[in-house]
Structures are given as structure tokens and as C-alpha cells.
Design an enzyme around this catalytic site. Sequence first.
Site, PDB file in Angstrom:
ATOM      1  N   ASP A 182       0.552  -1.141  -0.426  1.00 31.77           N
ATOM      2  CA  ASP A 182       0.025   0.549   0.154  1.00 31.77           C
ATOM      3  C   ASP A 182       0.673   1.278  -0.043  1.00 31.77           C
ATOM      4  O   ASP A 182       2.420   1.126   0.385  1.00 31.77           O
ATOM      5  CB  ASP A 182      -0.771  -0.184   1.365  1.00 31.77           C
ATOM      6  CG  ASP A 182      -0.112   0.138   2.685  1.00 31.77           C
ATOM      7  OD1 ASP A 182       0.892   0.227   2.537  1.00 31.77           O
ATOM      8  OD2 ASP A 182      -0.953  -0.363   3.491  1.00 31.77           O
ATOM      9  N   GLY A 185       0.679   3.550   2.616  1.00 34.40           N
ATOM     10  CA  GLY A 185       1.308   4.789   3.547  1.00 34.40           C
ATOM     11  C   GLY A 185       0.447   5.554   4.191  1.00 34.40           C
ATOM     12  O   GLY A 185       0.341   5.801   5.090  1.00 34.40           O
ATOM     13  N   GLY A 186       0.023   5.764   2.830  1.00 41.82           N
ATOM     14  CA  GLY A 186      -1.714   6.291   3.633  1.00 41.82           C
ATOM     15  C   GLY A 186      -2.300   6.802   4.384  1.00 41.82           C
ATOM     16  O   GLY A 186      -2.702   7.183   5.529  1.00 41.82           O
ATOM     17  N   ASP A 205      -7.440  -7.935  -0.389  1.00 43.20           N
ATOM     18  CA  ASP A 205      -7.163  -8.132   1.519  1.00 43.20           C
ATOM     19  C   ASP A 205      -7.834  -7.524   2.578  1.00 43.20           C
ATOM     20  O   ASP A 205      -8.388  -6.091   2.648  1.00 43.20           O
ATOM     21  CB  ASP A 205      -5.655  -6.804   1.593  1.00 43.20           C
ATOM     22  CG  ASP A 205      -5.513  -5.524   1.805  1.00 43.20           C
ATOM     23  OD1 ASP A 205      -6.292  -4.295   0.406  1.00 43.20           O
ATOM     24  OD2 ASP A 205      -5.861  -4.792   2.615  1.00 43.20           O
ATOM     25  N   HIS A 253      -5.925 -21.063   9.610  1.00 39.32           N
ATOM     26  CA  HIS A 253      -6.518 -21.745   9.361  1.00 39.32           C
ATOM     27  C   HIS A 253      -7.802 -20.647   9.042  1.00 39.32           C
ATOM     28  O   HIS A 253      -8.166 -20.998   7.603  1.00 39.32           O
ATOM     29  CB  HIS A 253      -7.410 -22.138  10.868  1.00 39.32           C
ATOM     30  CG  HIS A 253      -8.879 -21.631  10.454  1.00 39.32           C
ATOM     31  ND1 HIS A 253      -9.134 -24.011  10.017  1.00 39.32           N
ATOM     32  CD2 HIS A 253     -10.244 -21.211  10.952  1.00 39.32           C
ATOM     33  CE1 HIS A 253     -10.907 -23.431   9.436  1.00 39.32           C
ATOM     34  NE2 HIS A 253     -10.857 -22.224  10.487  1.00 39.32           N
TER      35      HIS A 253
END
Lengths: 376, 376
Positions: free
Chosen positions: A92, A94-95, A271, A340
Amino acid sequence: MTFELQAQDPGSNARAGKVTTAHGVIETPIFMPVGTAATVKAVHQRELKEDIQAQIILGNTYHLYLRPGLDILEKAGGLHKFNGWDKPILTDSGGYQVFSLSGTRKIIEEGVKFKSHIDGSTHLFTPENVMDTQRTIGADIIMAFDECTPYPCEYDYAKNSMHRTHRWLKRCCERFDSTEGKYGFDQTLFPIVQGSTFRDLRTQSAEYIASMNREGNAIGGLSVGEPAEMMYEMTDLVCSILPKDKPRYLMGVGTPANILENIALGVDMFDCVLPTRNARNGMLFTTQGIINIRNQRWKDDFSPIDAELGGYTSTFYSKAYLRHLIHAQEYLAGMIASVHNLTFYLWLVKQAREQIKAGTFAAWKNVMVEKLMTRL
Amino acid sequence: MTFELQAQDPGSNARAGKVTTAHGVIETPIFMPVGTAATVKAVHQRELKEDIQAQIILGNTYHLYLRPGLDILEKAGGLHKFNGWDKPILTDSGGYQVFSLSGTRKIIEEGVKFKSHIDGSTHLFTPENVMDTQRTIGADIIMAFDECTPYPCEYDYAKNSMHRTHRWLKRCCERFDSTEGKYGFDQTLFPIVQGSTFRDLRTQSAEYIASMNREGNAIGGLSVGEPAEMMYEMTDLVCSILPKDKPRYLMGVGTPANILENIALGVDMFDCVLPTRNARNGMLFTTQGIINIRNQRWKDDFSPIDAELGGYTSTFYSKAYLRHLIHAQEYLAGMIASVHNLTFYLWLVKQAREQIKAGTFAAWKNVMVEKLMTRL
């Protein structure tokens, strides 16, 4: 980076595709485990590859920039070499962390000034230096520097923020296109659609992002507290505008149900910290529904965590054993639950992909969403 | 349980042997990783078996009795079934934890009254119920209920305590011999030599313990703060009295050097929390010496943790990566360091065994002790 659209579901906008990067192929739809500080929390790299069968992981630029720092990452030859994960990585910008983690931060046109949560030192992220930073980290897919607006958000704030994100995107592209990867492999830059929950802003942003003609596109600013229906409305709208022949990445989403619903709307990549963070708190996602493993009812249930899911971790350890470990605050509790849950998430997107290829996704999705959200 | 003495080192009292239990063979000298609460901290059972190559692990009766509790362990079919470790298990008697962990405990002739560190509830451990408890846990080797005296210790206290330990041992044997294993396999009981650091008491205790004629014998009350030379003096004395044809287990020892020195004196079995506890604090035992991985000097050392040791964990991850993880307080730091240190400990006793069988142990030991204690 290339993207091949392999199948489209007749009953929805779901797609199956293939993203090819310098570090290998990603079959979409895909879920990317979050490896904040160069590690997916409580998971060995070998487990990530062999048990979970992750195809790509995410790294957080803010965290990696602060620790271990760019000098170490560059000396190591990039993040892949540093942590030993040799498959694709996305970072990403970092924002998001700068806005959410840093107590004192100031947004100016140049970028964002913030203080490190580790030592309070002052830093400035700009569209340009964030591109350089991600070049140095060495991710395969790097993200534009944007502002992820909170929810709820005033219309005027969302509008101004979106325009700044667009201006920053232009600067990101200019810097990215005038520099090269540091480790001899190609990197690609994904721009990010913003616009909060306003249809006109989302439309405008999606059109702008599409016009930049990058190799893939992302949708940001969702899953920040808005109702799920509102998230789906925005995703649906944005997916109708973003080009079909490029992968679409919905940032920070979400529950198993969120993922299936958004796949149905045309999203290819996801994500979220949910599977690992909730794992450490004892919340398990299984093929039969959701389990709070802390509960009394599992104390003498010696059946495997999830026999249907398969895999070492989910079938070797019992529910009663995992319940004991989490009450005893043992490392192994977080380790088992994280492997898991991630195994489950990767299984889920793989099932979705098979259903899309078979043309049966829409009906399957409706059954699964209900099943997966059942609390056992 | 049977013990076969396979080789004796010509230059020392070191021995190589083979202990056969219902859950398999243990090649001695051996180190037993400590699995306090039904888990070796931060280590998967698969890693314990395949990477570390542990042959037997230890469980703590005090912890297991309190949590998950005997009802759960019995319903599971014993600890082996509960945690999935199908090789030999040894349990301590709980005495050590009762004395060291429980703030308020009272020793009476009947046993020890103590309060749980978890919920403050009151419990009584007696020689009889501790035998029953270990029967229920289902260890292959169970330990007598003794008092581990602190160091330093007044002569009179040590003498009275030793006699009580001997009286308790008689009660342990009577209870053990009049009961049977609960899960269809044989268990065996090891008595424990006490006597603090007093030669006459140690002699008396070793003779008494030898006279009980059990299948193996243990030495307790050492590695509790006394100088290493004093520990070796006591071990040497006790080993000269304990029968040669039975395994000797030195409880709670120790550093790599302690282990090699005690092997030289005739000890066959060891356990200690040191490799795992120190791992979590960043102290690594390696084939080249001791590493404090937190130190600045490892920040850009991208070489494997211990290339010479071999194994996935010690060769896949670099020193710089592990240093980063421990500074970032990541789960994976404790996971990597624990597997590494235990792999090293099991490697060390295996090397010792090979040297004993080759008749070259004594000289090798002197070189190794110096090398292993070097701080890198």
C-alpha cells in the site's frame, strides 16, 4: 504485469482471471494476506506458501519505512529477499496508516506530515517519495498515494480530498514513470478510486482513474464503517466504469460474505487484516460458519477445527485444544487460528473462481453467504 | 519401559542408551523440550517432530491440572490425544510449580496446599493424588512428588525436606503400584534425589532412591541458583551411586555447556525452559556461539541464522530479518527463535551421542563447551 480475463459468470459480474507478475502468476479472484511488518502475523513463510497457498501478500509501506527502514531493505535486495517470500508482493502507499495510526498528522498540498508511532520522529510522505519508497521496498504492485476518507464524511471534504488524491495521482504517475525498479524486475502502479459514499464523486473518480490507463485499478475508501449495502452500491458503480480488461482491487475488504458479494460485482483482488486479527481473538471462519473458539461449547469438542477445509492445521488440531490454547494465552493459539483463517480465505476465493469458470457462481454465492455467516 | 546402555565413553562417565516406552524410543543422551500447558511455546507439533526432531517432550502437571483440567484431558483420552503429540511424554509432579508459582502455599505432612495463580482457588496436592493426576494426564514417564529446595538452603531444612520427600516417595510408589494406566499403555515412575548441595544428604538420598529400584531415576534440586561447579559436584556424586543400568534424568538443566558437562558425569536426560524462554527474548544458541539477536551488529547481516546447523528455520531466515521481527515484537520472532534454539539443543545431544559411541566424547566436549559459550 499482464492480466488475462479467463471467464465471466453469466449470473453476475464475477470474473476469473490471471495476473502475471515478475514473481509469478496470481489466479483471480484472490485474497492477499496482510504482512504488515514484513511478516504475516504468526505465520511462517513456509506455511503461507504450502498450507495456506497464498499467491500474493501485502506489505505496509508505513510500517516497513519506519522499521526495518529503507536502508536495510535496500541492502537486503528488497522485501522479497529480506523476508524470503519469493511470490508476488503488493504494497500500500502508507497513506491509510498515516491517517489512522499517527496521532498528529497534517495534510498539505505537498503531502502529509506525520509522527512515527514508534519514536515520535517527524516525517513527510509525498506522492513522489512514496513512489521511491515502494521502488525500494521492491513490491510487484505498488499503490498510489491517496487519502482514504473516513465514514461518515462531509460532501465538501470528500470532494476536495478526491481532487487532491487525483492531483497526487498525477504526481505519482510522473515519478513512477520516470524511475525504474531497483532490483532488475518490473513493478506496476495501481491508482485508487476515492469519493466516499457519494455516487457523483465515485463516478467522477472512477472515470478519472480509468483515464490514467494503468495496468490495474483499485477502489479505496470503503469498508471504513459504512453499511455493507452502501459498500456494494459503490463497488457496483465503480466496477461499471473501470475497464473490464484490467484487474480491480478492493482495498481492506472484508468478511467472507463481503468478499463473495464484491466478487459478484466484478472485483478481482482483496486484502484485509480480518482473518488474522480475528484469529488472534479466537474468531474462526470455517466451511460450516463462524466459531468463537473461546466459548464453553467447544471445551470438549475434540473434532478437527474444520475437517472439510482440509490442510494440516485445520485438521490436525481439535477445537477443544485450540480453545484451551487461547484461554491459556499461548502463542500457538494465534498461530493455529491465523493459519486456519487464511487457509479458509484462500479456499473461499479458489471455490469462487471454480464456480465462475463453471458459470454457477451467482447461485452458489447466495447459498454460501448465508452458510458462512452462520454463528455456530 | 526399558533402558539399554549402548555405549560408554572411555574418557568420561558419558553414556549412550536407548529408552523404550509405549510411545516409542528415545535415544540418550536426550533433551526434552518443555511443553508447559500442552504446547511447547510458539512451536507447532509438526515442527517439533519434523524440524526439531524432538523424541520426548515434558508437560507440567500443575499447569495441566489447572487448565485445561483433568476432566478435559480424560475425555480427550490423555495428553497425547489432546495435543496430537504421539511420541513419549514425561510429566513433572507439579511440586516445583506449587513452590515457585503459588504465592501462598503450605507444606504439611499430607502434601501441599496452594492457591491457583489463575483464579486464586485453593487446592491440595498429595503424593497420592499427584500419581492419580499423572495417570490421568497419561504421560509415559511420571515423576514422584517431591520438594525442590531453594538455594541457598539451611542444612536442617534440606535434611528435613529430604526425609519428607523420601516419605512422600514411598506413598507415591504405593499409589502408583496399586493403580493402572487409564489409556491402555504402561506408565513408569521416576523417583527424585534431593539433598540440596550437601554431600552427605545427596549421598543418603541417592542411596535411598536407588534402593527403591524403579525403572529410571531423577536428580532434582539443582540449577536453582547454585554455582555451576557445585551442580557438577552434586551430579557427579549422585551418578556414582545411582544404578548404571537405568536412565538418569537431571531436572531443569540447563545451558548447552551445563548439558555437555552433565552428560560427561553420566546424565542421560535433560529438560529446561532456557532454549524457548531465551528465544523469546532474542538469545540464540548456535553452532558458532551465543547471539543476542537484538544487537545492532546483526541489523544488516543477511546470512542465515545458523547455516551449519541446517533445518528449515535456521537456514531459511536471516539474522537481520529475525532482528527486525524481535524489535517489531512480532509473533514470528518467538516462533523462529524457539524452533531454532530447540533444533540446536536436539542437535547438540545428538552430536554428544555420536561422540560417545565413537569414544571421543571427552575431548570433543571440552572444545565444544568453550565454543558454544562464546558470545558473538
